[in-house]
Design an enzyme around this catalytic site. Sequence first.
Site, PDB file in Angstrom:
ATOM      1  N   THR A  75      -5.195  -3.033  13.462  1.00  0.00           N
ATOM      2  CA  THR A  75      -4.801  -2.959  12.050  1.00  0.00           C
ATOM      3  C   THR A  75      -3.527  -3.747  11.738  1.00  0.00           C
ATOM      4  O   THR A  75      -3.116  -3.790  10.579  1.00  0.00           O
ATOM      5  CB  THR A  75      -4.551  -1.493  11.631  1.00  0.00           C
ATOM      6  OG1 THR A  75      -3.336  -1.016  12.223  1.00  0.00           O
ATOM      7  CG2 THR A  75      -5.713  -0.599  12.032  1.00  0.00           C
ATOM      8  N   ALA A 101       0.923   0.484  13.098  1.00  0.00           N
ATOM      9  CA  ALA A 101       1.398   1.786  12.635  1.00  0.00           C
ATOM     10  C   ALA A 101       1.694   1.777  11.143  1.00  0.00           C
ATOM     11  O   ALA A 101       2.472   2.594  10.660  1.00  0.00           O
ATOM     12  CB  ALA A 101       2.649   2.190  13.416  1.00  0.00           C
ATOM     13  N   GLY A 129       0.088   1.185   6.904  1.00  0.00           N
ATOM     14  CA  GLY A 129      -0.818   1.900   6.018  1.00  0.00           C
ATOM     15  C   GLY A 129      -2.263   1.873   6.463  1.00  0.00           C
ATOM     16  O   GLY A 129      -2.974   2.885   6.363  1.00  0.00           O
ATOM     17  N   ASN A 175      -4.924   1.983  -1.756  1.00  0.00           N
ATOM     18  CA  ASN A 175      -5.399   0.606  -1.932  1.00  0.00           C
ATOM     19  C   ASN A 175      -6.208   0.432  -3.213  1.00  0.00           C
ATOM     20  O   ASN A 175      -6.704  -0.661  -3.487  1.00  0.00           O
ATOM     21  CB  ASN A 175      -6.235   0.168  -0.722  1.00  0.00           C
ATOM     22  CG  ASN A 175      -7.606   0.817  -0.683  1.00  0.00           C
ATOM     23  OD1 ASN A 175      -7.809   1.903  -1.253  1.00  0.00           O
ATOM     24  ND2 ASN A 175      -8.553   0.183  -0.014  1.00  0.00           N
ATOM     25  N   LYS A 214       0.803  -1.228   0.000  1.00  0.00           N
ATOM     26  CA  LYS A 214       0.000   0.000   0.000  1.00  0.00           C
ATOM     27  C   LYS A 214       0.833   1.275   0.000  1.00  0.00           C
ATOM     28  O   LYS A 214       0.380   2.312  -0.504  1.00  0.00           O
ATOM     29  CB  LYS A 214      -0.971  -0.002   1.189  1.00  0.00           C
ATOM     30  CG  LYS A 214      -2.065  -1.057   1.084  1.00  0.00           C
ATOM     31  CD  LYS A 214      -3.014  -0.998   2.257  1.00  0.00           C
ATOM     32  CE  LYS A 214      -4.082  -2.069   2.144  1.00  0.00           C
ATOM     33  NZ  LYS A 214      -5.069  -2.005   3.249  1.00  0.00           N
ATOM     34  N   ASN A 220       1.885   0.272  19.194  1.00  0.00           N
ATOM     35  CA  ASN A 220       2.655  -0.535  18.250  1.00  0.00           C
ATOM     36  C   ASN A 220       3.805  -1.206  18.980  1.00  0.00           C
ATOM     37  O   ASN A 220       4.313  -0.686  19.979  1.00  0.00           O
ATOM     38  CB  ASN A 220       3.199   0.344  17.112  1.00  0.00           C
ATOM     39  CG  ASN A 220       3.653  -0.486  15.932  1.00  0.00           C
ATOM     40  OD1 ASN A 220       2.911  -1.322  15.426  1.00  0.00           O
ATOM     41  ND2 ASN A 220       4.869  -0.255  15.478  1.00  0.00           N
ATOM     42  N   ARG A 221       4.204  -2.381  18.490  1.00  0.00           N
ATOM     43  CA  ARG A 221       5.341  -3.066  19.109  1.00  0.00           C
ATOM     44  C   ARG A 221       6.594  -2.203  19.046  1.00  0.00           C
ATOM     45  O   ARG A 221       7.365  -2.142  19.992  1.00  0.00           O
ATOM     46  CB  ARG A 221       5.566  -4.417  18.415  1.00  0.00           C
ATOM     47  CG  ARG A 221       4.506  -5.470  18.741  1.00  0.00           C
ATOM     48  CD  ARG A 221       4.963  -6.844  18.307  1.00  0.00           C
ATOM     49  NE  ARG A 221       4.013  -7.877  18.715  1.00  0.00           N
ATOM     50  CZ  ARG A 221       3.114  -8.420  17.912  1.00  0.00           C
ATOM     51  NH1 ARG A 221       3.053  -8.024  16.651  1.00  0.00           N
ATOM     52  NH2 ARG A 221       2.290  -9.349  18.345  1.00  0.00           N
TER      53      ARG A 221
END
Length: 249
Positions: free
Chosen positions: A193, A130, A132, A91, A70, A153-154
Amino acid sequence: MLTAKTKVLGVIGNPVEQSLSPVIHAEFSRFSGLDYTYNAFPVLSENIGAAISGAYALGIAGLNVTFPHKKAVMPYLCGIDETAAKIGAVNTLVRQDTGYKGYNTDYLGISAVLAEHGFLSPNRVVIIGAGGTAAAACAACAKIGAKEVVILNRTLANAEKLAVSAQKTYGLPVRAAALADCKNACGEIVIQTSTAGFKNENESPVNDTSFFGGVKFALDVIYDPFKTKFLHLAESADVQYSNGFGMLI
């Protein structure tokens, strides 16, 4: 019935064999009386430029783009829609006279699902991931009038980068946190996501129902499996939830 006049559409990604888009678009075309066929094309990351130029040379009318292309596809387009440029991911590719123009419909799908479940102007939305799709989720949060967004986020640096960009773009408070350090989402809505749980029923970005304390609605953008471990945990916490199929439609 396919003829020499049938126009070709498709989706590119890797992997892509699990995609429901060919079936969905076949039904869309049949219902609308449009002469299109829609195929899934697996494309390796190192071949993305060649795939775009080759598709255009072959006369393919348009393409959808899924993970992990993406963002990577954007340099090979003749133009990018303003909203997609703000999101930083596309997309959907629409054929133009000089190439493909990129659009992003992910944020429309996310905001539509939230609206359908009655969640407008939430006080806080928590986004896991974190990439697209997370960037599209930020745009969706702006569209539905969220008061605040938290990105988990990791890799904290990636969350911070997206938080700075989203706050600057949409003018709403956005902050970042490491997923491992966040024991409780503390948001009305959680949008998952990341790819954690994709084609893996035993994987989830979180592994404890306590994460869902205070959450009213959980959306996982994954639809394979149809109910991820993340959504099983949400269900156990008595949280309303949805998978990514409605977003895809």
